[in-house]
Design a protein around this motif. Structure first.
Motif, short mmCIF file in Angstrom:
data_model
loop_
_atom_site.label_atom_id
_atom_site.label_comp_id
_atom_site.label_asym_id
_atom_site.label_seq_id
_atom_site.Cartn_x
_atom_site.Cartn_y
_atom_site.Cartn_z
N CYS A 56 -22.00 14.40 -39.21
CA CYS A 56 -22.23 15.01 -37.80
C CYS A 56 -22.57 13.99 -36.84
O CYS A 56 -22.58 12.90 -37.18
CB CYS A 56 -23.47 16.15 -37.83
SG CYS A 56 -24.93 15.47 -38.34
N GLN A 71 -30.02 17.43 -31.23
CA GLN A 71 -28.99 18.30 -31.02
C GLN A 71 -27.81 17.77 -32.14
O GLN A 71 -27.39 16.68 -31.94
CB GLN A 71 -28.31 18.44 -29.64
CG GLN A 71 -26.89 19.31 -29.50
CD GLN A 71 -27.24 20.46 -29.70
OE1 GLN A 71 -28.15 21.33 -28.72
NE2 GLN A 71 -26.75 21.11 -30.55
N SER A 73 -23.96 18.10 -33.71
CA SER A 73 -22.66 18.67 -33.13
C SER A 73 -21.76 17.98 -34.15
O SER A 73 -22.14 17.07 -35.03
CB SER A 73 -22.33 18.07 -31.61
OG SER A 73 -22.28 16.59 -31.66
N ASP A 74 -20.51 18.47 -34.12
CA ASP A 74 -19.47 17.94 -35.06
C ASP A 74 -19.76 18.10 -36.25
O ASP A 74 -19.32 16.99 -37.40
CB ASP A 74 -18.78 16.71 -34.61
CG ASP A 74 -18.20 16.57 -33.32
OD1 ASP A 74 -18.04 17.67 -32.66
OD2 ASP A 74 -18.43 15.48 -32.50
N VAL A 104 -26.16 25.21 -33.55
CA VAL A 104 -25.70 25.13 -32.17
C VAL A 104 -26.88 24.72 -31.24
O VAL A 104 -26.73 24.00 -30.43
CB VAL A 104 -25.12 26.59 -31.94
CG1 VAL A 104 -24.93 26.71 -30.51
CG2 VAL A 104 -23.83 26.67 -32.64
#
Length: 1277
Positions: A56, A71, A73-74, A104
């Protein structure tokens, strides 16, 4: 000079502005790339592995000076299952999507000075996902000290509060600092690890000094860029390795390797101030364990709608196992347990109402609901007890297993107290005993996991004990003391002391049975509070006015505390002044056993006892078994880190010829723990009073007169008090007493009346006979999770590593039977003695045991790891017709022929690399760790060694083998055979002993098969007939007596010569006795027992075997003959065995001939016990042969080659002597009270050992005949 000073000031200012301590700027946005991987396998080439990979991008944004948002993501999640180099990671899109949905929204964490504080997560995020985030944040938990190159510090990490070792290295070119951190798992004040199911297995600290079965290491490497705002982590890498084996890691192990990497991608100014949504506090960086009760590591299934699934599966299991055990379905029981653990209480109640009316489904449900190991099972049982809608048998079985498998947390212990007050619990004495004992066991488990353990949990038992003492109720005192023994709570010592004379504050005079229970109630406290128990037991032991069995029992409990050298010396000093030989004999034999102990837990005690035995041996070393004794045997292997020990206590007193108490128990040493196995105890206090110190007419030679003397005393059992137990029995498992019972006068009388020949229709036996005549069909099946042991440990990735073992069994029995009695019984049971009973029956008895060992990652979302899976089914079906005629002493049994192959028992196991995920449970992967493409030839295949380099550059040599064999022994006469088949697949490494012995595919089986070569006459049935009593033999057998008469005359002549220089009067006496034996052979004798095993085939003549036993007793000589002959046309195979025992000279001889008319082969054996002048008691034995079959000679030759190696391991020496051919002889000479000399002669060599220690005394043998009689005086046939 001014220039130099200016440069120094600039450098100093620059140094003061640069900081290495990691920090984050709240006005910046940091973006990192993160990747974490974990693999499980052996770390060897060509062996399957499993693993997962998580990738990620991570963005960190400041909220305040010490608060930041993370956060993710990916997000990507991938699984690996296969062989490194041949297979690759496969994407798991469904699971990726499921986890990404929880990632998320951002997470919030506190951060200052290189240390992560509290972590907050959005509502609804699972603990598993939060732990993965902890694994990412773990990279930011680092302490950098530029003033020291090497330093140690205790700090918080995902692994707990542990000691960390740091090393600092500066890159002079880039001014970056390389920080290496190693976490010491063995030095944690608060370790992120959790045990479950091992409360009864005590930790053995000394065993861990011999080796470890689980070793973990973790290393972090950081690259820190200095700046004015603090050090910036630009790159970080972590490597964690764990080695696990059921044995010693030095002999090979399963391996876990976890790596993670964090790489800085960019640093930018934050554009906008982030908005923080609602958050929930998740605590510190330390890993938080999820409730794992429903996350069973060996199964993964959809847990939606569990009630309907359980109902369907229980019905299917009940149907599949309605007659015998279906081994293919037994593993489904684990699935049922998992579903039951997620069903709410209302669902359990609804299933009970659905199953209660069906006996089969009801039993399965009650047997399996015990694995709901939390408050729901207690509520369910409480309702059943209060409603009274279960039977007493169902109640005690369900409660016993439920309490045993219950989570031992304080809240549940408090709830369990309620069962001590429910009236239904006291409605039956056996149920009440179970409730009290099970509660004590629950207290013990609670205290094992929660230290210190409050006295409140054991207070109900303490109150019951005091109340029983005040009322003088022996039964209440005993059961409560036994429960206190199960609890093992140190706070109960003062209450127990009130029951012991000389220790209690007030004088007490209690029965020995109560004193015994009070002493044994301290057995588990001995490990928790040894000093208090040593004071109490020592005080009891030195009281010479107490019964011997009580003092010896106090000594046993004292040694459970592992007393130091000083205390053992004190015991030794008291024993030197001891007058009671029962106490002295027991103590000496017990300490002598400890002196030879090899288990780690007795390392220091063994040394102390060794010294004590040397002091006590001159005085007590030759006491016989007429006194109290203790026998202890043990062994321990450092390579396996496994050992066992067994103890037998025989407690006697001077007032009884019978042992007062007999105790047997065993222990298993494994994985650095000690588990008590089954323990049995018998107490014969009533028998002690019945027999007293002697038995009138008892001589001790165990002849019929002795039996009559004992029987005459037993007839006086009616004079015992009604409340006095004749025999007491108890059983313990894992150190916990779960059952005890008393055999009293009332019970004995009811049994005698029920089976008395004069009993009529009022007898319960009469009702059983009537049921049997109408026909009975009885079936029971019981699933049982024998143990579920689990160990959890946090990994650097934030994933839970688990080592677990599951052992499940499904037992079953089915009996169908119908009887006919002719003439029928009409008035009393005694009529059965004059009737012929016909019985037809078929049925099944057997079990299937499944064992799993799992080492891997286990979450509710996915599993990966190494799994050992083993299955052990035993299946014994039967079908027969029997006839019993007691008056004629005749018994007949008919079996149907074997028409198809079926498996009696088998053992199969394999090791797999497993991968499962909740999104696709049906697509779970289980790859055998060893490749299946091993040469399939039915021979041992040794492939060319493969030389590979391990990570340590150590050269490892591997070999593969695939032995596959099937051996059968068949009887064409009976049309059946017995086969043993085996198949093994191994890939072993010479430096990985002993692990490779057990890894790979294993299959062993024993089968009953039809004969491969069927006779022309197919077998209709197999008929067995046994007859006890005089019977004339057929002509074919009578013809053999001519040969036997000749053998007898030869034996008589040889025995006559053995009288040697004896007086002529004694010689004449011997001649007359032997002449009488010879005369007995002149007329054909009658067999005392005859048995036939025949194969019947229509109208054809039967085939099979016929055997007869003849017994000729004399005053000084006893003779036994066995004649076995083959039955059938042209059958002439026979075996003739003649055994003679000379009681005067303590000699025995056996002569065996077999083959055509007993003439083909011949073998003889003889033995004599002598006591030559100047030597100790001697036992000599010899086996010799003239003609034996070729296969027996081949077996003997192989055995002769095998003996020297084994003899060497056992401490024997070897001489290459040329001894008599076709002969093997052995001699054993007692040279001291506890040692012997042994010599064994083979044709090609002699093995011997002198002063061989024995676990029991041998020097006090009582040999009446002390002449120098040798084996040669027995003569040859």
């Amino acid at each position: 000079m001014r220039g130099l000073l200016f440069c120094c000031l600039v450098a100093l200012a620059t140094c003061e502005s640069i900081r290495y301590e990691p920090g984050l700027d709240p006005s910046k946005t940091y973006e990192y790339n993160y990747e974490g991987t974990v693999n499980f396998g052996r770390g060897m080439p060509n062996l399957a592995e499993s693993g997962v990979r998580m990738m990620c991008k991570v963005k960190i944004v400041g909220v305040s000076q010490q608060t930041f948002l993370l956060q993710v993501s990916d997000w990507a999640f991938e699984e690996f299952n296969g062989f490194p180099g041949k297979n690759a990671f496969d994407a798991s899109p469904k699971l990726t999507k499921r986890i990404a949905a929880q990632l998320v929204r951002p997470f919030m964490f506190e951060y200052a000075g290189g240390h992560v504080g509290n972590i907050h997560a959005p509502p609804g995020v699972s603990d598993t996902v939060v732990n993965i985030v902890r694994g990412i944040l773990g990279f930011f938990q680092v302490t950098v000290k530029t003033t020291q190159r090497v330093y140690e510090i205790e700090e918080v990490s995902i692994h707990g509060l542990c000691q960390s070792n740091y090393a600092i290295e500066e890159n002079t070119e880039t001014t970056d600092v390389i920080v290496t951190q190693v976490v010491d798992f063995s030095n944690c004040r608060e370790k992120a690890a959790l045990y479950s199911g091992m409360a009864s297995a005590v930790v053995d600290k000394m065993s861990k000094e011999r080796g470890e079965s689980l070793v973990s290491t973790v290393r972090y490497v950081y690259t820190v860029k200095p700046s004015a705002d603090g050090g910036l982590i630009s790159k970080a890498h972590a490597l964690e390795q764990q080695h696990f084996t059921p044995f010693n890691v030095k002999g090979g192990s399963f391996k876990m390797q976890a790596t993670k990497e964090l790489v800085l991608l960019s640093v930018a100014d934050s554009a906008v101030h982030p908005v923080v949504g609602p958050m929930e506090s998740k605590g510190s960086l330390i890993y938080k364990f999820v409730d794992q009760q429903a996350n069973i590591p060996i199964v993964m299934q959809d847990l939606e709608d569990p009630v309907s699934k359980v109902v369907e599966m229980i019905k299917r299991l009940a149907q599949a196992n309605i007659y015998d055990i279906d081994s293919d379905t037994t593993e489904d029981t684990i699935k049922v347990y998992q579903l039951l653990r997620v069903i709410p209480f209302e669902g359990l109640e609804s299933m009970w109402k659905q199953f209660a009316g069906n006996e089969e489904h009801r039993r399965w449900f009650l047997d399996m609901i015990v694995e709901v190991n939390d408050a729901r099972i207690l509520k369910f049982l409480e309702l059943r007890f209060k409603a009274g809608d279960i039977s007493i048998t169902e109640a005690w079985q369900t409660l016993l297993l439920s309490f045993n498998h219950l989570q031992a947390i304080p809240e549940l212990v408090e709830m369990a107290k309620e069962f001590l007050t429910i009236p239904f619990s006291k409605s039956n004495s056996h149920l009440w005993h179970t409730v009290v004992l099970a509660y004590g066991s629950l207290v013990y488990k609670n205290c094992a996991y929660h230290t210190p353990c409050p006295v409140a949990v054991v207070q109900p038992l303490l109150d019951m004990a005091v109340d029983g003492l005040k009322r003088g109720s022996e039964e209440d005192m005993v059961v409560t003391l036994k429960a206190l023994g199960n609890a093992g709570h140190p706070g109960s010592v003062k209450t127990i002391m009130r029951f012991l004379p000389g220790v209690a504050a007030n004088p007490v005079d209690l029965p020995p049975r109560v004193l015994s229970a009070a002493l044994q109630s301290m057995r588990l406290i001995a490990a928790r509070d040894p000093h208090s128990i040593q004071d109490v037991t020592m005080s009891v032991f030195v009281q010479k006015n107490l019964p011997a069995e009580i003092r010896t029992l106090a000594l046993v409990i004292l040694f459970e505390t592992k007393p130091p050298m000083g205390l053992v010396s004190t015991v030794t000093a008291h024993l030197l002044e001891e007058k009671d030989l029962h106490v002295a004999s027991f103590a000496y034999s017990y300490m002598r056993s400890f002196a030879r102990s090899g288990t780690p837990d007795n390392h220091f005690l063994s040394t102390a006892c060794n010294v004590a035995v040397k002091i006590l041996a001159p005085k007590f070393g030759r006491l016989s078994f007429r006194y109290s004794k203790a026998l202890r045997l043990d062994w321990f292997n450092d390579d396996f880190l496994i050992g066992t020990s067994a103890e037998v206590f025989m407690l006697r007193s001077a007032t009884s010829i019978f042992p007062t108490e007999i105790i047997t128990k065993g222990k298993l040493h494994f994985l650095g723990r000690i588990l008590e196995l089954l323990e049995f105890g018998f107490r014969a206090e009533g028998l002690k009073e019945l027999f007293g110190a002697s038995i009138p007419g008892f001589k001790g030679d165990l002849k019929f007169s002795d039996v009559q003397a004992i029987y005459s005393v037993l007839q006086g059992w009616e004079r015992l008090p009604k409340d006095k137990s004749l025999l007491s029995f108890y059983s313990r498992a894992s150190g916990q007493e779960w059952f005890f019972a008393d055999l009293n006068k009332e019970l004995i009388q009811s049994v005698i009346e029920a089976v008395s020949p004069s009993a009529g229709k009022e007898s319960p036996v009469w009702g059983m006979i009537e049921h049997l005549q109408r026909g009975i069909s009885w079936h029971r099946t019981k699933p049982f999770l024998i143990f579920e042991t689990r160990y959890f440990q946090a990994t650097t990735l934030g994933l839970p590593l688990e080592v677990s073992k599951y052992y499940e069994t499904v037992n079953g029995i089915t009996v169908n039977a119908k009887a006919a009695i002719n003439p029928p019984v009409t008035e009393r049971l005694g009529q059965l003695l004059a009737s012929e009973i016909s019985l037809e029956s078929d049925g099944f008895i057997g079990f299937t045991k499944d064992l799993w060992v799992f080492h891997g990652i286990n979450t509710e979302l996915f599993q990966c790891g190494t799994e050992l899976k083993s299955k052990f089914p035993v299946s014994i079906p039967w079908k027969f017709a029997a006839k019993i005629n007691i008056r004629e002493k005749k018994f007949e049994l008919d079996f149907p022929p074997c028409t198809k192959e079926f498996e009696l028992l088998s053992v199969s196991s394999n090791v797999y690399a497993v991968s499962r995920n909740i999104e696709e449970p049906a697509l779970a992967k289980m790859t055998p760790m060893f490749p299946s493409a091993i040469d399939p030839n039915h021979e041992v295949v040794r492939m060319a060694p493969a030389i590979v380099k391990s990570e340590s550059d150590q050269i490892v040599t591997s070999n593969s083998c695939h032995p596959n064999a099937r051996m059968c022994a068949e009887s064409n006469i009976y049309g059946a055979g017995f086969c043993v088949e085996s198949e093994l697949k191994r890939m072993y490494y010479h430096d990985e002993y002993p692990l490779y012995y057990f890894l790979g595919y294993t299959h062993l089986a024993c089968n009953l098969v039809p004969a491969s070569i069927q006779s022309d006459q197919p077998v209709d049935k197999i008929h067995i007939e046994a007859y006890a009593g005089p019977s004339r033999q057929p002509t074919s057998v009578r013809q053999l007596f001519d040969t036997l008469r000749r053998l007898s005359k030869e034996a008589t002549k040889q025995l006559s010569l053995s009288s040697g220089s004896a007086s002529s009067s004694r010689g004449q006496s011997h001649h007359s006795r032997r002449d009488a034996v010879a005369e007995n052979w002149i007329s054909t004798p009658e067999a005392v027992f005859n048995i036939k095993a025949l194969a019947l085939s229509g109208s054809n003549k039967p085939e099979g075997y016929d055997a007869a036993v003849y017994y000729t007793p004399e005053e000084a000589l006893e003779s036994v003959q066995l004649i076995m002959s083959q039955v059938g046309e042209e059958a002439n195979w026979k075996m003739c065995t003649d055994a003679i025992v000379d009681k005067v000279h303590t000699k025995a001889k056996a002569h065996v001939r077999w083959g055509a008319e007993c003439q083909s082969y011949e073998m003889s054996m003889k033995a004599a016990a002598t006591h030559p002048p100047g030597s100790g008691p001697t036992l000599e034995a010899k086996a010799y042969w003239t003609r034996i079959p070729e296969y027996m000679a081949d077996i003997g030759t192989r055995f002769e080659r095998y003996v020297p190696g084994v003899a060497f391991l056992l401490g024997f020496y070897q001489q290459n002597d040329r001894n008599a051919k076709q002969e093997v002889s052995a001699s054993v000479v007692a040279v001291s009270a506890d040692s012997i000399d042994m010599k064994i002669k083979f044709p090609e060599y002699t093995v011997y050992r002198q002063a061989m220690p024995m676990p029991f005394p041998v020097g006090d043998c009582r040999i009446q005949h002390t002449g120098n009689t040798t084996l040669d005086s027995l003569g040859h046939a």
